[in-house]
Scaffold this active site. Sequence first.
Site, PDB file in Angstrom:
ATOM      1  N   GLU A  59       0.823  -1.202   0.000  1.00  0.00           N
ATOM      2  CA  GLU A  59       0.000   0.000   0.000  1.00  0.00           C
ATOM      3  C   GLU A  59       0.865   1.264   0.000  1.00  0.00           C
ATOM      4  OE1 GLU A  59      -2.195  -3.016   2.724  1.00  0.00           O
ATOM      5  OE2 GLU A  59      -0.171  -2.649   1.950  1.00  0.00           O
TER       6      GLU A  59
ATOM      7  N   LEU B  41      22.057 -27.367  -6.470  1.00  0.00           N
ATOM      8  CA  LEU B  41      20.790 -26.950  -5.850  1.00  0.00           C
ATOM      9  C   LEU B  41      20.587 -25.442  -5.906  1.00  0.00           C
ATOM     10  CD1 LEU B  41      20.811 -29.268  -2.692  1.00  0.00           C
ATOM     11  CD2 LEU B  41      19.720 -29.691  -4.901  1.00  0.00           C
TER      12      LEU B  41
ATOM     13  N   ARG C  28      12.060 -22.905  -7.869  1.00  0.00           N
ATOM     14  CA  ARG C  28      13.120 -22.488  -6.940  1.00  0.00           C
ATOM     15  C   ARG C  28      13.044 -20.990  -6.674  1.00  0.00           C
ATOM     16  NH1 ARG C  28      18.543 -26.074  -8.510  1.00  0.00           N
ATOM     17  NH2 ARG C  28      17.475 -28.103  -8.619  1.00  0.00           N
TER      18      ARG C  28
ATOM     19  N   ALA D 275      17.731 -46.987  -9.670  1.00  0.00           N
ATOM     20  CA  ALA D 275      18.180 -46.561  -8.344  1.00  0.00           C
ATOM     21  C   ALA D 275      19.657 -46.181  -8.363  1.00  0.00           C
ATOM     22  CB  ALA D 275      17.943 -47.678  -7.336  1.00  0.00           C
TER      23      ALA D 275
ATOM     24  N   ASP E 286      23.136 -37.424  -8.033  1.00  0.00           N
ATOM     25  CA  ASP E 286      23.131 -36.341  -9.020  1.00  0.00           C
ATOM     26  C   ASP E 286      24.233 -35.318  -8.796  1.00  0.00           C
ATOM     27  OD1 ASP E 286      20.876 -37.637  -9.855  1.00  0.00           O
ATOM     28  OD2 ASP E 286      19.466 -36.106  -9.200  1.00  0.00           O
TER      29      ASP E 286
ATOM     30  N   THR F 162      12.319 -41.499  -1.573  1.00  0.00           N
ATOM     31  CA  THR F 162      12.165 -41.800  -0.141  1.00  0.00           C
ATOM     32  C   THR F 162      11.717 -40.563   0.621  1.00  0.00           C
ATOM     33  OG1 THR F 162      13.858 -43.529  -0.234  1.00  0.00           O
ATOM     34  CG2 THR F 162      13.338 -42.615   1.929  1.00  0.00           C
TER      35      THR F 162
END
Length: 377
Positions: A80, A234, A214, A195, A230, A324
């Site tokens: 505002e 991140l 993200r 896996a 991997d 998981t």
Amino acid sequence: MASSVPELTPGLAWALATGGPWPDPEVLQGDKRFMALALREALQGVGLSSPNPPVGCVLVKEGRVLGQGVHTRAGDPHGEIMALRDAEARGEDARGATAYVTLEPCCHHGRTPPCTEALLQAGVARVVVGVRDSNPRVDGGGLAILRAHGVQVSEGVLGEACGRFHAPFLKLIRTGLPWVALKLALGSDGSLGPAGQRTEVTSPEAQRLAHALRRASEAILVGRGTAAADDPQLTDRWPEPVPAHRLFRRVVLDSRAQLPATARAWQPIQGQPPLRALSVEAPPLKGVEDLLLPPGPGGCSLRHLLHELAARGVGRLLVEGGGTLARAFLAEGLVDEFHLFRSHRPAGGPALALDLPVSWRLRAQAAFPGGAWEVWR
């Protein structure tokens, strides 16, 4: 993909990441049109204003926008005030104007003065509010003060959309927990891939646009298995630059301190500090903050982890896997929305069994080459 499903674009990616799609002001009229403009303004504060809400405001007189603003940093002026300043900078007089605000104006002294006071001093004649602020320090008080001073108040305009937009803040106020968005990319076989093996399920373009999730968050969380397979940084790599004050915390749930110090997730990156969630004492890693938590599903107490992140200003958390960790969050009832990137080709691993809440529905979709982005909530 059905023709009714829109193609994924950067604009649509941002809308989906922030709770949309959002109402289009160009196809609306009257109060709804201007509230949609206020929502569009508010989008600029997502990922920047936490733990405060990114409130958008538009000032209108005789069908003409005088000024607009959004709250983008805790301690800085609210939406505002920014709209009033914008109107003043344009040489406009807000006296007699209507203020369209996505969330009820605050009425208490905090790090900034009350917005109700500023609106009254500016001579605003009418205030249109999207959704009421459930913060006990406000919760209808702002509207009551405005009415008591003769300001006409309308409530609930585009209320569903404004409530959806401000849901992360309203949840934080109600529970003390951040909003949790779960993101997974699955093949047509329902698999993340073999896996322990890095598998590219979606196209590079879809992965790039997924970074909107993200940018809309204040933290990202992955499990140790994903970090080991991997070796991700991140990081927030959405193209547009952000103000220097933005913090994006990179969190790895490494309950037994098994991820090596050489992992890329621990590398120092300006404005994107790493955190390690542990359930055991472990030697410190340089530049990494440790969160020692009680044990629980997935290795640590997820609810304790969420409280710790909220205490650090995280209002929106993105959980990016793996399987998981995703199942643990769902089993604990801690997920607020699920972003599924579904590929048209198999990933080649075991199917991931996910028990979504029975009340959830597919709320939005967007198509990209080789797959689709689905939002469940």
